[in-house]
Design a protein around this motif. Structure first.
Motif, PDB file in Angstrom:
ATOM      1  N   GLU A 136     -21.031 -73.142 -98.863  1.00  0.00           N
ATOM      2  CA  GLU A 136     -21.485 -72.482 -97.639  1.00  0.00           C
ATOM      3  C   GLU A 136     -20.321 -72.252 -96.676  1.00  0.00           C
ATOM      4  O   GLU A 136     -20.236 -71.203 -96.025  1.00  0.00           O
ATOM      5  N   ALA A 137     -19.417 -73.240 -96.595  1.00  0.00           N
ATOM      6  CA  ALA A 137     -18.244 -73.076 -95.734  1.00  0.00           C
ATOM      7  C   ALA A 137     -17.320 -71.997 -96.290  1.00  0.00           C
ATOM      8  O   ALA A 137     -16.747 -71.202 -95.534  1.00  0.00           O
ATOM      9  N   ASP A 138     -17.183 -71.957 -97.599  1.00  0.00           N
ATOM     10  CA  ASP A 138     -16.353 -70.927 -98.225  1.00  0.00           C
ATOM     11  C   ASP A 138     -16.904 -69.536 -97.906  1.00  0.00           C
ATOM     12  O   ASP A 138     -16.148 -68.615 -97.577  1.00  0.00           O
ATOM     13  N   PHE A 139     -18.230 -69.389 -97.973  1.00  0.00           N
ATOM     14  CA  PHE A 139     -18.855 -68.102 -97.635  1.00  0.00           C
ATOM     15  C   PHE A 139     -18.565 -67.745 -96.180  1.00  0.00           C
ATOM     16  O   PHE A 139     -18.224 -66.590 -95.865  1.00  0.00           O
ATOM     17  N   TYR A 140     -18.701 -68.715 -95.290  1.00  0.00           N
ATOM     18  CA  TYR A 140     -18.477 -68.448 -93.867  1.00  0.00           C
ATOM     19  C   TYR A 140     -17.039 -67.991 -93.615  1.00  0.00           C
ATOM     20  O   TYR A 140     -16.803 -67.027 -92.882  1.00  0.00           O
ATOM     21  N   HIS A 141     -16.075 -68.682 -94.212  1.00  0.00           N
ATOM     22  CA  HIS A 141     -14.674 -68.340 -93.962  1.00  0.00           C
ATOM     23  C   HIS A 141     -14.310 -66.978 -94.553  1.00  0.00           C
ATOM     24  O   HIS A 141     -13.421 -66.295 -94.044  1.00  0.00           O
ATOM     25  N   ARG A 142     -14.994 -66.577 -95.627  1.00  0.00           N
ATOM     26  CA  ARG A 142     -14.689 -65.283 -96.246  1.00  0.00           C
ATOM     27  C   ARG A 142     -15.457 -64.133 -95.597  1.00  0.00           C
ATOM     28  O   ARG A 142     -14.914 -63.046 -95.414  1.00  0.00           O
ATOM     29  N   GLN A 143     -16.727 -64.367 -95.248  1.00  0.00           N
ATOM     30  CA  GLN A 143     -17.575 -63.261 -94.808  1.00  0.00           C
ATOM     31  C   GLN A 143     -18.198 -63.451 -93.429  1.00  0.00           C
ATOM     32  O   GLN A 143     -18.877 -62.556 -92.928  1.00  0.00           O
ATOM     33  N   GLY A 144     -18.000 -64.609 -92.837  1.00  0.00           N
ATOM     34  CA  GLY A 144     -18.553 -64.831 -91.513  1.00  0.00           C
ATOM     35  C   GLY A 144     -19.990 -65.320 -91.560  1.00  0.00           C
ATOM     36  O   GLY A 144     -20.462 -65.844 -92.570  1.00  0.00           O
ATOM     37  N   VAL A 145     -20.692 -65.112 -90.463  1.00  0.00           N
ATOM     38  CA  VAL A 145     -22.080 -65.574 -90.348  1.00  0.00           C
ATOM     39  C   VAL A 145     -22.955 -64.826 -91.354  1.00  0.00           C
ATOM     40  O   VAL A 145     -22.786 -63.617 -91.548  1.00  0.00           O
ATOM     41  N   LYS A 169      -2.796 -70.178 -82.231  1.00  0.00           N
ATOM     42  CA  LYS A 169      -3.124 -68.903 -81.609  1.00  0.00           C
ATOM     43  C   LYS A 169      -4.638 -68.754 -81.449  1.00  0.00           C
ATOM     44  O   LYS A 169      -5.404 -69.311 -82.240  1.00  0.00           O
ATOM     45  N   PRO A 170      -5.077 -68.014 -80.445  1.00  0.00           N
ATOM     46  CA  PRO A 170      -6.521 -67.786 -80.285  1.00  0.00           C
ATOM     47  C   PRO A 170      -7.133 -67.181 -81.550  1.00  0.00           C
ATOM     48  O   PRO A 170      -6.577 -66.259 -82.145  1.00  0.00           O
ATOM     49  N   GLY A 171      -8.260 -67.738 -81.963  1.00  0.00           N
ATOM     50  CA  GLY A 171      -8.957 -67.224 -83.139  1.00  0.00           C
ATOM     51  C   GLY A 171      -8.419 -67.698 -84.467  1.00  0.00           C
ATOM     52  O   GLY A 171      -8.941 -67.312 -85.517  1.00  0.00           O
ATOM     53  N   ALA A 172      -7.374 -68.543 -84.451  1.00  0.00           N
ATOM     54  CA  ALA A 172      -6.795 -68.994 -85.725  1.00  0.00           C
ATOM     55  C   ALA A 172      -7.685 -70.008 -86.439  1.00  0.00           C
ATOM     56  O   ALA A 172      -7.640 -70.124 -87.663  1.00  0.00           O
ATOM     57  N   PHE A 173      -8.475 -70.736 -85.682  1.00  0.00           N
ATOM     58  CA  PHE A 173      -9.339 -71.770 -86.258  1.00  0.00           C
ATOM     59  C   PHE A 173     -10.767 -71.568 -85.763  1.00  0.00           C
ATOM     60  O   PHE A 173     -10.976 -70.962 -84.708  1.00  0.00           O
ATOM     61  N   PRO A 174     -11.760 -72.075 -86.529  1.00  0.00           N
ATOM     62  CA  PRO A 174     -11.663 -72.865 -87.765  1.00  0.00           C
ATOM     63  C   PRO A 174     -11.198 -72.017 -88.942  1.00  0.00           C
ATOM     64  O   PRO A 174     -11.423 -70.805 -88.974  1.00  0.00           O
ATOM     65  N   ALA A 175     -10.573 -72.694 -89.906  1.00  0.00           N
ATOM     66  CA  ALA A 175     -10.012 -72.007 -91.068  1.00  0.00           C
ATOM     67  C   ALA A 175     -10.318 -72.801 -92.330  1.00  0.00           C
ATOM     68  O   ALA A 175     -10.676 -73.978 -92.278  1.00  0.00           O
ATOM     69  N   ALA A 176     -10.158 -72.132 -93.461  1.00  0.00           N
ATOM     70  CA  ALA A 176     -10.451 -72.777 -94.746  1.00  0.00           C
ATOM     71  C   ALA A 176      -9.314 -73.665 -95.222  1.00  0.00           C
ATOM     72  O   ALA A 176      -9.513 -74.534 -96.069  1.00  0.00           O
ATOM     73  N   GLN A 177      -8.133 -73.465 -94.690  1.00  0.00           N
ATOM     74  CA  GLN A 177      -6.961 -74.232 -95.115  1.00  0.00           C
ATOM     75  C   GLN A 177      -6.154 -74.636 -93.884  1.00  0.00           C
ATOM     76  O   GLN A 177      -6.212 -73.959 -92.854  1.00  0.00           O
ATOM     77  N   PRO A 178      -5.404 -75.748 -93.980  1.00  0.00           N
ATOM     78  CA  PRO A 178      -5.221 -76.602 -95.160  1.00  0.00           C
ATOM     79  C   PRO A 178      -6.276 -77.710 -95.240  1.00  0.00           C
ATOM     80  O   PRO A 178      -6.596 -78.341 -94.237  1.00  0.00           O
ATOM     81  N   LEU A 179      -6.813 -77.918 -96.429  1.00  0.00           N
ATOM     82  CA  LEU A 179      -7.777 -78.985 -96.697  1.00  0.00           C
ATOM     83  C   LEU A 179      -7.446 -79.599 -98.047  1.00  0.00           C
ATOM     84  O   LEU A 179      -7.061 -78.883 -98.976  1.00  0.00           O
ATOM     85  N   THR A 197     -24.236 -75.238 -91.891  1.00  0.00           N
ATOM     86  CA  THR A 197     -22.793 -74.989 -91.948  1.00  0.00           C
ATOM     87  C   THR A 197     -22.367 -73.862 -91.021  1.00  0.00           C
ATOM     88  O   THR A 197     -21.454 -74.011 -90.201  1.00  0.00           O
ATOM     89  N   SER A 198     -23.014 -72.718 -91.142  1.00  0.00           N
ATOM     90  CA  SER A 198     -22.605 -71.566 -90.326  1.00  0.00           C
ATOM     91  C   SER A 198     -22.838 -71.823 -88.846  1.00  0.00           C
ATOM     92  O   SER A 198     -22.047 -71.392 -87.998  1.00  0.00           O
ATOM     93  N   LEU A 199     -23.918 -72.537 -88.512  1.00  0.00           N
ATOM     94  CA  LEU A 199     -24.208 -72.831 -87.104  1.00  0.00           C
ATOM     95  C   LEU A 199     -23.118 -73.718 -86.509  1.00  0.00           C
ATOM     96  O   LEU A 199     -22.612 -73.458 -85.407  1.00  0.00           O
ATOM     97  N   VAL A 200     -22.736 -74.764 -87.242  1.00  0.00           N
ATOM     98  CA  VAL A 200     -21.711 -75.692 -86.753  1.00  0.00           C
ATOM     99  C   VAL A 200     -20.352 -74.998 -86.671  1.00  0.00           C
ATOM    100  O   VAL A 200     -19.625 -75.138 -85.676  1.00  0.00           O
ATOM    101  N   LEU A 201     -20.000 -74.234 -87.695  1.00  0.00           N
ATOM    102  CA  LEU A 201     -18.686 -73.587 -87.697  1.00  0.00           C
ATOM    103  C   LEU A 201     -18.590 -72.483 -86.646  1.00  0.00           C
ATOM    104  O   LEU A 201     -17.526 -72.273 -86.056  1.00  0.00           O
ATOM    105  N   GLU A 202     -19.689 -71.799 -86.402  1.00  0.00           N
ATOM    106  CA  GLU A 202     -19.662 -70.767 -85.363  1.00  0.00           C
ATOM    107  C   GLU A 202     -19.518 -71.411 -83.984  1.00  0.00           C
ATOM    108  O   GLU A 202     -18.810 -70.883 -83.109  1.00  0.00           O
ATOM    109  N   ALA A 203     -20.171 -72.567 -83.790  1.00  0.00           N
ATOM    110  CA  ALA A 203     -20.006 -73.293 -82.529  1.00  0.00           C
ATOM    111  C   ALA A 203     -18.566 -73.779 -82.383  1.00  0.00           C
ATOM    112  O   ALA A 203     -17.979 -73.725 -81.295  1.00  0.00           O
ATOM    113  N   ALA A 204     -17.980 -74.256 -83.488  1.00  0.00           N
ATOM    114  CA  ALA A 204     -16.580 -74.695 -83.452  1.00  0.00           C
ATOM    115  C   ALA A 204     -15.657 -73.524 -83.120  1.00  0.00           C
ATOM    116  O   ALA A 204     -14.675 -73.681 -82.382  1.00  0.00           O
ATOM    117  N   ARG A 205     -15.978 -72.349 -83.642  1.00  0.00           N
ATOM    118  CA  ARG A 205     -15.161 -71.173 -83.334  1.00  0.00           C
ATOM    119  C   ARG A 205     -15.191 -70.860 -81.833  1.00  0.00           C
ATOM    120  O   ARG A 205     -14.176 -70.490 -81.237  1.00  0.00           O
TER     121      ARG A 205
END
Length: 442
Positions: free
Chosen positions: A313-322, A296-306, A277-285
């Motif tokens: 694991e995605a919730d942890f990444y969006h709250r605390q990062g890698v 805006k730059p840096g606005a995504f990826p985000a936890a919402q709207p979903l 999860t963190s590897l894919v989301l960091e690549a997406a970032r």
């Protein structure tokens, strides 16, 4: 030599801990999560579409991290969801327009998790010039394309009519006055005048949007009640399109426009390894770092709207990062360390008390070599107390002399010698006591 003997005794006493440790290690490894795969399969969209372009950019980023991303083209979001739900498919993640999963049954939705919202894909409503559309009610008397059935456009428009308790109008295509056309067909019909208006769900950079903006016969509609719709439909955002954003030279739009916008989302199924999860989301970032006209730059990826449940694991990444280890170690090294920390901690927690028991077991083993002889002394003591010793004196005295001989051959560490010599004294005391009784009897 004495030290070697005692060491051998210590080992023999605690040999039981070796098979127990091996059994415990096997059990922990058996139920430990498998290592993350090196190949990930992702369903995108048509090979000329925005989803596939995003997939290619993500593929390049993940390749730098040692993860191979295989892309599977599809007909769109609904097709991607079917790939995720298909037990025979190798697809484990997919790009899905928010709101599309509402077309699934609740049971099917529970089989999927959301990883992130990626970028906005607004719902555009273009009309023939001269019309005055401000509300959905204004479409009743017009010829409108609502998107091909099952498409992302169809899913969003359907949600709008559901929110108005007017879904049947859409399903019946307003008595046949509306059409369910795909994007290119809708644009062609607008140009030809066979349609009055058409819905599209597309990113702002899509070529169809550029064509419609450049066409003087078409106008972008600013629907009212967008805030009300987004409040009722959490998978939609409200976007304010400033004057001139789409074409600053031609000043399109000529005034600020309010749009409803779903987002492209990353969705996973049970085949997706959560450690990735963190590897894919960091690549997406990294892919989305620069933003676009609407984001805006840096606005995504985000936890919402979903609308799907966010994975832990995605919730942890969006709250605390890698995760902590991945900040300092390569992903694959951090993954191994992380997995085996999970293994080692319970192993130590269980083995530590067992290891601590080795000393007491050894002491018990040594003392048992001495204390087991006290049973014979206790037996003689009971005979003395009951008065039944008279006929057994000679036999018991002889047995105690034999015990003295045996004790002289007992080998114990020096730290336990005092207990052995205490036994010697007690045996000698009992012999003298019995010999005294024998003398009295003689």
């Amino acid at each position: 030599m004495q030290v070697l003997k005692q060491a051998a005794l210590f080992v023999r006493t605690n040999l039981w801990i070796i098979p127990l440790g091996l059994l415990l290690g096997w059990a922990l490894i058996r139920y430990l999560d498998p290592a993350p795969p090196r190949v990930l399969v992702m369903s995108t969209g048509s090979e000329t579409g925005g989803y596939h372009r995003f997939g290619l950019a993500l593929q390049e980023r993940l390749a730098e991290q040692g993860l191979t991303l295989e892309l599977r083209s599809s007909r769109g979001s609904l097709d991607n969801l079917q790939h995720l739900l298909d037990p025979d498919s190798s697809v484990s993640i997919a790009l899905v327009q928010s709101g599309t999963s509402l077309l699934l049954t609740p049971a099917e939705q529970r089989r999927l998790v959301g990883l992130a919202a990626l970028y906005h894909e607004p719902l555009w409503l273009f009309q023939r010039k001269g019309l005055e559309i401000t509300h959905l009610d204004d479409l009743r008397s017009l010829k409108v394309s609502v998107g091909s059935e099952g498409s992302g456009t169809w899913a969003v428009v359907r949600s709008l009519f559901q929110a108005r308790d007017d879904e049947s109008r859409l399903l019946e295509l307003n008595g046949g006055a509306w059409q369910a056309l795909a994007g290119r067909a809708s644009l062609d019909a607008l140009r030809e005048g066979t349609l009055d208006a058409a819905f599209f769900v597309l990113p702002a950079s899509n070529a169809l949007i550029a064509e419609m903006v450049a066409n003087p016969e078409l106008e972008l509609v600013s629907l009212r009640q967008t805030e009300a719709f987004s409040a009722r439909l959490p998978f939609l955002d409200t976007l304010q399109l400033p004057e001139g954003l789409l074409d600053i030279g031609a000043n399109v739009p000529a005034e600020p426009i309010s749009l409803l916008s779903p987002v492209a989302t990353l969705v996973a199924n049970e085949r997706f390894h959560p450690a990735l999860t963190s590897l894919v989301l960091e690549a997406a970032r990294e892919v989305l770092r620069e933003g676009n006209l609407l984001d805006k730059p840096g606005a995504f990826p985000a936890a919402q709207p979903l609308e799907l449940t966010l994975s832990p694991e995605a919730d942890f990444y969006h709250r605390q990062g890698v995760p902590f280890l991945q900040r300092y170690l390569p992903f694959w090294v951090a993954s191994i360390v992380d997995r085996y920390v999970v293994l080692v901690i319970p192993f130590i927690a269980i083995m530590l008390p067992l290891l601590r028991s080795m000393g007491p077991l050894y002491r018990w083993r040594i003392r048992s070599r001495v204390y087991r002889w006290y049973e014979q002394l206790r037996r003689i003591d009971r005979l003395l107390h009951s008065g039944a010793i008279a006929g057994e004196l000679e036999r018991e005295i002889q047995a105690l002399h034999q015990l003295e001989d045996e004790l002289s051959r007992v080998d114990v560490p020096l730290s336990y010698a005092h207990e052995l010599y205490s036994l010697h004294l007690h045996v000698r005391y009992m012999i003298k006591r019995l010999e005294g009784l024998r003398t009295q009897a003689g």
